[in-house]
Design a protein around this motif. Structure first.
Motif, PDB file in Angstrom:
ATOM      1  N   TYR A 193      33.783  -6.595  -1.669  1.00 48.83           N
ATOM      2  CA  TYR A 193      35.173  -6.336  -2.012  1.00 48.83           C
ATOM      3  C   TYR A 193      35.205  -5.622  -3.361  1.00 48.83           C
ATOM      4  CZ  TYR A 193      37.063  -9.048   1.851  1.00 48.83           C
ATOM      5  OH  TYR A 193      37.404  -9.492   3.109  1.00 48.83           O
ATOM      6  N   GLN A 200      31.820  -8.828   1.471  1.00 47.95           N
ATOM      7  CA  GLN A 200      32.768  -8.556   2.549  1.00 47.95           C
ATOM      8  C   GLN A 200      32.066  -8.623   3.905  1.00 47.95           C
ATOM      9  OE1 GLN A 200      34.317  -4.458   3.054  1.00 47.95           O
ATOM     10  NE2 GLN A 200      36.370  -5.389   3.029  1.00 47.95           N
ATOM     11  N   SER A 228      38.734 -12.345   1.774  1.00 56.98           N
ATOM     12  CA  SER A 228      38.646 -12.300   0.311  1.00 56.98           C
ATOM     13  C   SER A 228      38.532 -13.686  -0.307  1.00 56.98           C
ATOM     14  CB  SER A 228      39.867 -11.578  -0.275  1.00 56.98           C
ATOM     15  OG  SER A 228      41.069 -12.227   0.126  1.00 56.98           O
TER      16      SER A 228
END
Length: 276
Positions: A193, A200, A228
């Protein structure tokens, strides 16, 4: 005692008693210099003695029962990370007068109390700068040839400000002690991310199983996609079939699980993922 350390423990309705004694040394503080000896005397009269360094990490453990002793030894690097473990089959004794207990001789490069050609010794190397283990090896006695078991490689997070975060990028196993060129390699790749150290997607490329061993001869992969918050919301197995998992964010409880996802129905799947 006056330092709030246990000196006596009685269990099982008073039928079993353990006593403890402590001795501190005047040795200089160091990862391979013992500072405290703790002796546990057990109900059967056997004694378990542990020597620890200034950081409280065990250097040597001795289980003694009469004239029989089973001694194991651990050596550390300057950062108190394990670099050697000697099993009882390799350790012949020790000397409390020696700060390192096994009396290392810098002239010969040998320990007085380690067997030369007998006993299992495990060796480890450390990856710099992550501090993680980079290799595992074994040898028979302190003069035995080193046999590689596993090597590990690491990669730093590429996001700005997080280059001190490391993840494993490759693991190499050595299945043969006589042919150390034979390897089994597993590789790992990651996406992140943006602006964080949060993974991710994690892709594992598995070792190739040759046709001669009833494999496909092709390197299969597994994929895990994280949201996230760090929850594994999508997974893809070696055959390409997809599983979706939804979570209650505050508690982490699973609220939905879909096996064999149809990506024409569940359209918010990770980019590039399709139903086989």
């Amino acid at each position: 005692d006056d330092q709030r350390r246990c000196t006596r423990e009685v269990v099982q309705g008073g039928t079993m008693e353990f006593t403890y004694s402590y001795t501190d040394s005047s040795n200089a503080a160091g990862p391979n210099s013992w500072k405290r000896k703790t002796v546990e005397t057990r109900p059967d009269g056997s004694q378990y003695t542990v020597f620890t360094n200034a950081a409280g990490l065990p250097m040597l453990a001795d289980l003694g029962d009469g004239s029989s002793h089973w001694i194991s030894f651990t050596k550390y690097d300057a950062e108190n990370r394990v670099i050697m473990e000697a099993s009882p089959s390799a350790v012949t004794g020790y000397s409390e007068a020696a700060a390192d207990l096994l009396e290392f001789n810098s002239g010969t490069g040998k320990y007085t109390y380690l067997r030369d050609d007998e006993g299992l010794i495990r060796l480890y190397s450390v990856h710099t700068p992550s501090g993680y283990t980079s290799s595992e090896r074994i040898q028979q006695g302190q003069l035995g040839a080193e046999i590689k078991l596993r090597d590990y490689a690491y990669a730093a997070c590429p996001e700005s400000g997080y280059d001190n975060v490391y993840v494993m990028s490759q693991q190499t196993a050595y299945p043969s002690d006589s042919n150390q060129t034979e390897t089994i390699v597993t590789s790992y790749a990651y996406t992140w991310y943006s602006g964080t150290s949060q993974i991710q997607q994690w892709t594992t490329t598995l070792p190739v199983i040759p046709v001669s061993q009833n494999g496909s001869g092709v390197a299969n992969t597994r994929k895990i996609y994280y949201d996230s918050n760090g929850y594994a919301t999508w997974t893809m197995n070696e055959r390409g079939y997809i599983t979706r998992t939804k979570y209650d964010i505050p508690t982490g409880a699973v609220t939905q699980l879909i096996r064999d996802v149809d990506t024409s129905v569940e359209t918010d799947h990770p980019t590039g993922w399709t139903t086989p």
